[in-house]
Design a protein around this motif. Structure first.
Motif, PDB file in Angstrom:
ATOM      1  N   ASP A 193      23.163 -34.946  11.257  1.00 23.05           N
ATOM      2  CA  ASP A 193      21.772 -35.386  11.338  1.00 23.05           C
ATOM      3  C   ASP A 193      20.987 -34.478  12.282  1.00 23.05           C
ATOM      4  OD1 ASP A 193      19.423 -36.776  11.428  1.00 23.05           O
ATOM      5  OD2 ASP A 193      20.293 -38.639  12.186  1.00 23.05           O
ATOM      6  N   PRO A 194      19.975 -33.748  11.793  1.00 25.47           N
ATOM      7  CA  PRO A 194      19.214 -32.847  12.666  1.00 25.47           C
ATOM      8  C   PRO A 194      18.343 -33.591  13.668  1.00 25.47           C
ATOM      9  CG  PRO A 194      18.242 -32.877  10.493  1.00 25.47           C
ATOM     10  CD  PRO A 194      19.518 -33.659  10.411  1.00 25.47           C
ATOM     11  N   THR A 195      18.015 -34.855  13.387  1.00 25.59           N
ATOM     12  CA  THR A 195      17.175 -35.601  14.317  1.00 25.59           C
ATOM     13  C   THR A 195      17.911 -35.908  15.614  1.00 25.59           C
ATOM     14  OG1 THR A 195      17.756 -37.723  13.291  1.00 25.59           O
ATOM     15  CG2 THR A 195      15.792 -36.607  12.474  1.00 25.59           C
ATOM     16  N   VAL A 196      19.242 -35.958  15.572  1.00 26.18           N
ATOM     17  CA  VAL A 196      20.027 -36.151  16.797  1.00 26.18           C
ATOM     18  C   VAL A 196      19.841 -34.940  17.707  1.00 26.18           C
ATOM     19  CG1 VAL A 196      22.365 -36.384  17.699  1.00 26.18           C
ATOM     20  CG2 VAL A 196      21.691 -37.659  15.665  1.00 26.18           C
ATOM     21  N   LYS A 197      19.861 -33.756  17.129  1.00 20.24           N
ATOM     22  CA  LYS A 197      19.653 -32.517  17.896  1.00 20.24           C
ATOM     23  C   LYS A 197      18.239 -32.483  18.468  1.00 20.24           C
ATOM     24  CE  LYS A 197      20.808 -28.331  19.211  1.00 20.24           C
ATOM     25  NZ  LYS A 197      21.777 -28.111  20.241  1.00 20.24           N
ATOM     26  N   LEU A 198      17.251 -32.887  17.679  1.00 21.70           N
ATOM     27  CA  LEU A 198      15.875 -32.914  18.162  1.00 21.70           C
ATOM     28  C   LEU A 198      15.714 -33.896  19.320  1.00 21.70           C
ATOM     29  CD1 LEU A 198      13.625 -32.786  14.979  1.00 21.70           C
ATOM     30  CD2 LEU A 198      13.957 -31.031  16.704  1.00 21.70           C
ATOM     31  N   ARG A 199      16.359 -35.036  19.207  1.00 16.97           N
ATOM     32  CA  ARG A 199      16.296 -36.036  20.269  1.00 16.97           C
ATOM     33  C   ARG A 199      16.877 -35.468  21.565  1.00 16.97           C
ATOM     34  NH1 ARG A 199      19.338 -39.943  18.105  1.00 16.97           N
ATOM     35  NH2 ARG A 199      17.711 -40.311  16.585  1.00 16.97           N
ATOM     36  N   ALA A 200      17.971 -34.736  21.460  1.00 12.75           N
ATOM     37  CA  ALA A 200      18.591 -34.131  22.643  1.00 12.75           C
ATOM     38  C   ALA A 200      17.687 -33.065  23.251  1.00 12.75           C
ATOM     39  CB  ALA A 200      19.939 -33.539  22.277  1.00 12.75           C
ATOM     40  N   ILE A 201      17.057 -32.264  22.405  1.00 11.38           N
ATOM     41  CA  ILE A 201      16.157 -31.209  22.882  1.00 11.38           C
ATOM     42  C   ILE A 201      14.969 -31.823  23.611  1.00 11.38           C
ATOM     43  CG2 ILE A 201      14.509 -29.435  22.133  1.00 11.38           C
ATOM     44  CD1 ILE A 201      16.518 -28.759  19.880  1.00 11.38           C
ATOM     45  N   ALA A 202      14.351 -32.829  23.014  1.00 10.28           N
ATOM     46  CA  ALA A 202      13.186 -33.467  23.623  1.00 10.28           C
ATOM     47  C   ALA A 202      13.568 -34.166  24.923  1.00 10.28           C
ATOM     48  CB  ALA A 202      12.562 -34.465  22.645  1.00 10.28           C
ATOM     49  N   SER A 203      14.716 -34.787  24.950  1.00 13.18           N
ATOM     50  CA  SER A 203      15.169 -35.477  26.165  1.00 13.18           C
ATOM     51  C   SER A 203      15.415 -34.493  27.299  1.00 13.18           C
ATOM     52  CB  SER A 203      16.444 -36.269  25.862  1.00 13.18           C
ATOM     53  OG  SER A 203      16.956 -36.849  27.022  1.00 13.18           O
ATOM     54  N   ASP A 204      16.056 -33.372  26.979  1.00  6.53           N
ATOM     55  CA  ASP A 204      16.295 -32.336  27.994  1.00  6.53           C
ATOM     56  C   ASP A 204      14.976 -31.787  28.531  1.00  6.53           C
ATOM     57  OD1 ASP A 204      18.999 -32.640  27.700  1.00  6.53           O
ATOM     58  OD2 ASP A 204      19.263 -30.851  26.448  1.00  6.53           O
ATOM     59  N   ARG A 205      14.010 -31.608  27.658  1.00  5.23           N
ATOM     60  CA  ARG A 205      12.718 -31.074  28.079  1.00  5.23           C
ATOM     61  C   ARG A 205      12.016 -32.061  29.013  1.00  5.23           C
ATOM     62  NH1 ARG A 205      10.433 -29.266  23.342  1.00  5.23           N
ATOM     63  NH2 ARG A 205      11.528 -27.329  23.752  1.00  5.23           N
ATOM     64  N   VAL A 206      12.071 -33.334  28.692  1.00  2.00           N
ATOM     65  CA  VAL A 206      11.447 -34.348  29.545  1.00  2.00           C
ATOM     66  C   VAL A 206      12.115 -34.369  30.915  1.00  2.00           C
ATOM     67  CG1 VAL A 206      11.172 -36.842  29.864  1.00  2.00           C
ATOM     68  CG2 VAL A 206      10.587 -35.797  27.688  1.00  2.00           C
ATOM     69  N   ASP A 207      13.438 -34.292  30.931  1.00  2.00           N
ATOM     70  CA  ASP A 207      14.160 -34.279  32.204  1.00  2.00           C
ATOM     71  C   ASP A 207      13.778 -33.066  33.040  1.00  2.00           C
ATOM     72  OD1 ASP A 207      15.418 -36.617  31.480  1.00  2.00           O
ATOM     73  OD2 ASP A 207      17.269 -35.615  30.824  1.00  2.00           O
ATOM     74  N   THR A 208      13.633 -31.916  32.397  1.00  2.00           N
ATOM     75  CA  THR A 208      13.260 -30.690  33.105  1.00  2.00           C
ATOM     76  C   THR A 208      11.854 -30.810  33.678  1.00  2.00           C
ATOM     77  OG1 THR A 208      14.658 -29.403  31.620  1.00  2.00           O
ATOM     78  CG2 THR A 208      13.003 -28.189  32.878  1.00  2.00           C
ATOM     79  N   ILE A 209      10.943 -31.342  32.894  1.00  2.00           N
ATOM     80  CA  ILE A 209       9.558 -31.496  33.362  1.00  2.00           C
ATOM     81  C   ILE A 209       9.500 -32.472  34.533  1.00  2.00           C
ATOM     82  CG2 ILE A 209       7.285 -32.403  32.703  1.00  2.00           C
ATOM     83  CD1 ILE A 209       7.817 -31.200  29.905  1.00  2.00           C
ATOM     84  N   GLU A 210      10.263 -33.556  34.452  1.00  2.00           N
ATOM     85  CA  GLU A 210      10.284 -34.523  35.552  1.00  2.00           C
ATOM     86  C   GLU A 210      10.874 -33.907  36.816  1.00  2.00           C
ATOM     87  OE1 GLU A 210      12.361 -37.911  34.023  1.00  2.00           O
ATOM     88  OE2 GLU A 210      10.615 -38.630  32.909  1.00  2.00           O
ATOM     89  N   ASP A 211      11.908 -33.090  36.671  1.00  2.00           N
ATOM     90  CA  ASP A 211      12.500 -32.414  37.830  1.00  2.00           C
ATOM     91  C   ASP A 211      11.498 -31.469  38.479  1.00  2.00           C
ATOM     92  OD1 ASP A 211      14.878 -33.751  37.485  1.00  2.00           O
ATOM     93  OD2 ASP A 211      15.870 -32.091  36.440  1.00  2.00           O
ATOM     94  N   LEU A 212      10.767 -30.727  37.659  1.00  2.00           N
ATOM     95  CA  LEU A 212       9.753 -29.803  38.200  1.00  2.00           C
ATOM     96  C   LEU A 212       8.642 -30.579  38.889  1.00  2.00           C
ATOM     97  CD1 LEU A 212       9.462 -27.210  35.285  1.00  2.00           C
ATOM     98  CD2 LEU A 212      10.442 -26.839  37.561  1.00  2.00           C
ATOM     99  N   ALA A 213       8.250 -31.713  38.323  1.00  2.00           N
ATOM    100  CA  ALA A 213       7.192 -32.517  38.936  1.00  2.00           C
ATOM    101  C   ALA A 213       7.642 -33.064  40.289  1.00  2.00           C
ATOM    102  CB  ALA A 213       6.803 -33.665  38.004  1.00  2.00           C
ATOM    103  N   ARG A 214       8.907 -33.423  40.412  1.00  2.00           N
ATOM    104  CA  ARG A 214       9.418 -33.928  41.705  1.00  2.00           C
ATOM    105  C   ARG A 214       9.418 -32.818  42.758  1.00  2.00           C
ATOM    106  NH1 ARG A 214      13.781 -36.354  38.526  1.00  2.00           N
ATOM    107  NH2 ARG A 214      13.034 -38.384  37.923  1.00  2.00           N
ATOM    108  N   LYS A 215       9.732 -31.585  42.329  1.00  2.00           N
ATOM    109  CA  LYS A 215       9.760 -30.470  43.280  1.00  2.00           C
ATOM    110  C   LYS A 215       8.360 -30.140  43.779  1.00  2.00           C
ATOM    111  CE  LYS A 215      13.925 -28.336  41.488  1.00  2.00           C
ATOM    112  NZ  LYS A 215      14.492 -27.174  40.769  1.00  2.00           N
ATOM    113  N   VAL A 216       7.361 -30.261  42.917  1.00  2.00           N
ATOM    114  CA  VAL A 216       5.991 -29.941  43.274  1.00  2.00           C
ATOM    115  C   VAL A 216       5.435 -31.016  44.205  1.00  2.00           C
ATOM    116  CG1 VAL A 216       3.642 -29.669  42.378  1.00  2.00           C
ATOM    117  CG2 VAL A 216       5.565 -28.603  41.212  1.00  2.00           C
ATOM    118  N   ALA A 217       5.782 -32.265  43.938  1.00  5.56           N
ATOM    119  CA  ALA A 217       5.218 -33.388  44.724  1.00  5.56           C
ATOM    120  C   ALA A 217       5.824 -33.540  46.060  1.00  5.56           C
ATOM    121  CB  ALA A 217       5.444 -34.702  43.982  1.00  5.56           C
TER     122      ALA A 217
END
Length: 96
Positions: A72-96
């Motif tokens: 199922d390709p949607t499983v891969k998409l879900r993992a990609i989107a989740s990783d991106r959200v985690d990365t963005i949240e980590d960057l936001a914590r470093k900035v704040a």
């Protein structure tokens, strides 16, 4: 005193439903993957802005479509989107 040996009969009785369940699950998984892959191709019709709204890029679609056909390709998409959200949240914590 009489002893009953039901081991041979019991294994035959329990094996058949287990095999049938495995086959049924495999068919159901293949159908679900086919159905999700069909819906996945509809994501390709979306604009880049619409994809960005759901946290994806067009390159993510190309990565996800490369999974083998039975998967199922949607499983891969879900993992990609989740990783991106985690990365963005980590960057936001470093900035704040």
């Amino acid at each position: 005193m009489t002893t009953f040996d039901f081991a041979t009969e019991t294994s035959r009785i329990t094996t058949r439903p287990a095999v049938a369940t495995r086959v049924l699950n495999a068919v159901a998984d293949a159908y679900r993957a086919w159905k999700n892959r069909r819906e996945f191709y509809r994501l390709g019709e979306m604009s880049d802005a619409e994809l960005a709204d759901i946290g994806l890029t067009r390159a993510d679609l190309h990565v996800a479509v490369a999974v083998p056909f039975g998967r199922d390709p949607t499983v891969k998409l879900r993992a990609i989107a989740s990783d991106r959200v985690d990365t963005i949240e980590d960057l936001a914590r470093k900035v704040a």
